[in-house]
Design a protein around this motif. Structure first.
Motif, PDB file in Angstrom:
ATOM      1  N   MET A  79       0.772  -1.635  -0.137  1.00 26.27           N
ATOM      2  CA  MET A  79       0.058   0.163  -0.153  1.00 26.27           C
ATOM      3  C   MET A  79       0.543   1.467   0.119  1.00 26.27           C
ATOM      4  SD  MET A  79      -2.572  -1.405  -0.317  1.00 26.27           S
ATOM      5  CE  MET A  79      -4.032   0.224   0.251  1.00 26.27           C
ATOM      6  N   VAL A  80       1.306   1.721  -0.885  1.00 25.54           N
ATOM      7  CA  VAL A  80       1.512   2.666  -1.482  1.00 25.54           C
ATOM      8  C   VAL A  80       1.199   4.552  -1.595  1.00 25.54           C
ATOM      9  CG1 VAL A  80       3.493   3.632  -2.905  1.00 25.54           C
ATOM     10  CG2 VAL A  80       3.286   1.385  -2.783  1.00 25.54           C
ATOM     11  N   ARG A  99       4.394   4.057   8.290  1.00 25.91           N
ATOM     12  CA  ARG A  99       5.696   4.101   9.060  1.00 25.91           C
ATOM     13  C   ARG A  99       7.301   4.224   8.505  1.00 25.91           C
ATOM     14  NH1 ARG A  99       4.419   5.244  13.345  1.00 25.91           N
ATOM     15  NH2 ARG A  99       6.692   4.875  14.335  1.00 25.91           N
ATOM     16  N   LEU A 100       6.553   3.739   6.706  1.00 23.38           N
ATOM     17  CA  LEU A 100       7.361   2.982   6.776  1.00 23.38           C
ATOM     18  C   LEU A 100       7.917   4.249   5.140  1.00 23.38           C
ATOM     19  CD1 LEU A 100      10.462   2.179   5.747  1.00 23.38           C
ATOM     20  CD2 LEU A 100       9.412   0.681   4.562  1.00 23.38           C
ATOM     21  N   ILE A 101       8.976   5.259   5.157  1.00 26.05           N
ATOM     22  CA  ILE A 101       9.320   6.202   4.611  1.00 26.05           C
ATOM     23  C   ILE A 101       9.921   6.163   3.590  1.00 26.05           C
ATOM     24  CG2 ILE A 101      10.404   8.448   4.283  1.00 26.05           C
ATOM     25  CD1 ILE A 101       9.375   9.403   6.753  1.00 26.05           C
ATOM     26  N   VAL A 102      10.058   6.413   2.507  1.00 22.52           N
ATOM     27  CA  VAL A 102      10.888   5.559   1.482  1.00 22.52           C
ATOM     28  C   VAL A 102      11.225   7.023   0.855  1.00 22.52           C
ATOM     29  CG1 VAL A 102      11.631   4.502  -1.260  1.00 22.52           C
ATOM     30  CG2 VAL A 102       9.923   3.070   0.532  1.00 22.52           C
ATOM     31  N   GLU A 103      12.454   7.016   0.728  1.00 20.89           N
ATOM     32  CA  GLU A 103      12.677   8.612  -0.570  1.00 20.89           C
ATOM     33  C   GLU A 103      14.226   7.721  -1.634  1.00 20.89           C
ATOM     34  OE1 GLU A 103      11.919  11.741  -0.284  1.00 20.89           O
ATOM     35  OE2 GLU A 103      11.436  11.843   2.080  1.00 20.89           O
ATOM     36  N   LEU A 104      13.953   8.773  -2.722  1.00 24.26           N
ATOM     37  CA  LEU A 104      14.403   8.390  -3.478  1.00 24.26           C
ATOM     38  C   LEU A 104      16.056   9.419  -4.315  1.00 24.26           C
ATOM     39  CD1 LEU A 104      12.137   7.135  -6.282  1.00 24.26           C
ATOM     40  CD2 LEU A 104      13.160   5.946  -3.987  1.00 24.26           C
ATOM     41  N   GLY A 130       9.514   8.119  15.116  1.00 26.00           N
ATOM     42  CA  GLY A 130       9.608   6.454  14.700  1.00 26.00           C
ATOM     43  C   GLY A 130       9.405   6.628  13.950  1.00 26.00           C
ATOM     44  N   LEU A 131       9.650   6.838  13.155  1.00 25.24           N
ATOM     45  CA  LEU A 131       9.327   6.506  11.693  1.00 25.24           C
ATOM     46  C   LEU A 131      10.284   6.087  10.835  1.00 25.24           C
ATOM     47  CD1 LEU A 131       7.052   9.054  10.198  1.00 25.24           C
ATOM     48  CD2 LEU A 131       6.694   7.395  10.865  1.00 25.24           C
ATOM     49  N   ALA A 155      12.634  -4.437   6.137  1.00 29.19           N
ATOM     50  CA  ALA A 155      11.965  -2.605   6.941  1.00 29.19           C
ATOM     51  C   ALA A 155      10.355  -3.124   7.453  1.00 29.19           C
ATOM     52  CB  ALA A 155      12.129  -1.265   6.151  1.00 29.19           C
ATOM     53  N   LEU A 156       9.308  -2.863   6.647  1.00 22.03           N
ATOM     54  CA  LEU A 156       8.366  -3.116   7.380  1.00 22.03           C
ATOM     55  C   LEU A 156       8.251  -4.620   7.922  1.00 22.03           C
ATOM     56  CD1 LEU A 156       6.221  -2.804   3.604  1.00 22.03           C
ATOM     57  CD2 LEU A 156       6.173  -1.353   5.886  1.00 22.03           C
TER      58      LEU A 156
END
Length: 159
Positions: A79-80, A99-104, A130-131, A155-156
């Protein structure tokens, strides 16, 4: 003369889905073709996969790299949310789950001191809340997408 919509339709008929999606999203973002027109062009029952890809197109995609990352994340079943403003953190490229940030990290977008400082400040604020933040290189998205997905899964599993 070929119209942009014709080029996009042909791309979905001839190219791998990810390549066609990058072309389609770029055409929509540049106002060369409307998303609605593309969806209408793929109205046959057997076009359901293309319509599903077109549904995810947004007018605000920042780069083809983000299109590729979103494609891989969605194909893996995550789920994005893209270009989300996280309270207390700021805008992030992707939020996977809650809770998971993905930065490119493409080198050309982080070559200045100010951009670098801003990114580190957002990263620190996210960590303090806490992320978890994954910072993913363009090379990984483009050349090793399976490794990218493994990192996201790992990570998840820890969040």
């Amino acid at each position: 003369m070929c119209l942009p919509a014709d080029v996009v339709v042909d791309a979905f008929r001839c190219l791998p889905p990810l390549q066609a999606l990058v072309i389609a999203e770029s055409a929509v973002a540049r106002n060369a073709v409307s998303k609605a027109a593309l969806i209408r062009a793929f109205d046959r029952p057997q076009d359901w996969r293309v319509r599903a890809l077109l549904d995810g197109i947004g007018r605000r995609t920042a780069s083809p790299l983000e299109v590729c990352a979103r494609y891989h994340l969605c194909a893996a079943g995550f789920m994005v949310q893209r270009e989300v403003v996280v309270e207390g953190v700021g805008r992030v490229d992707f939020l996977v789950g809650d809770r998971l940030i993905v930065e490119l990290d493409g080198y050309e977008f982080h070559s200045g001191r100010a951009e670098y400082r801003n990114d580190r400040a957002r990263w620190n604020r996210a960590t303090a809340r806490g992320l978890v933040t994954l910072r993913i290189t363009a090379e990984m998205i483009l050349r090793r997408p399976e490794e990218f997905i493994r990192l996201v899964r790992a990570a998840l599993a820890r969040t």
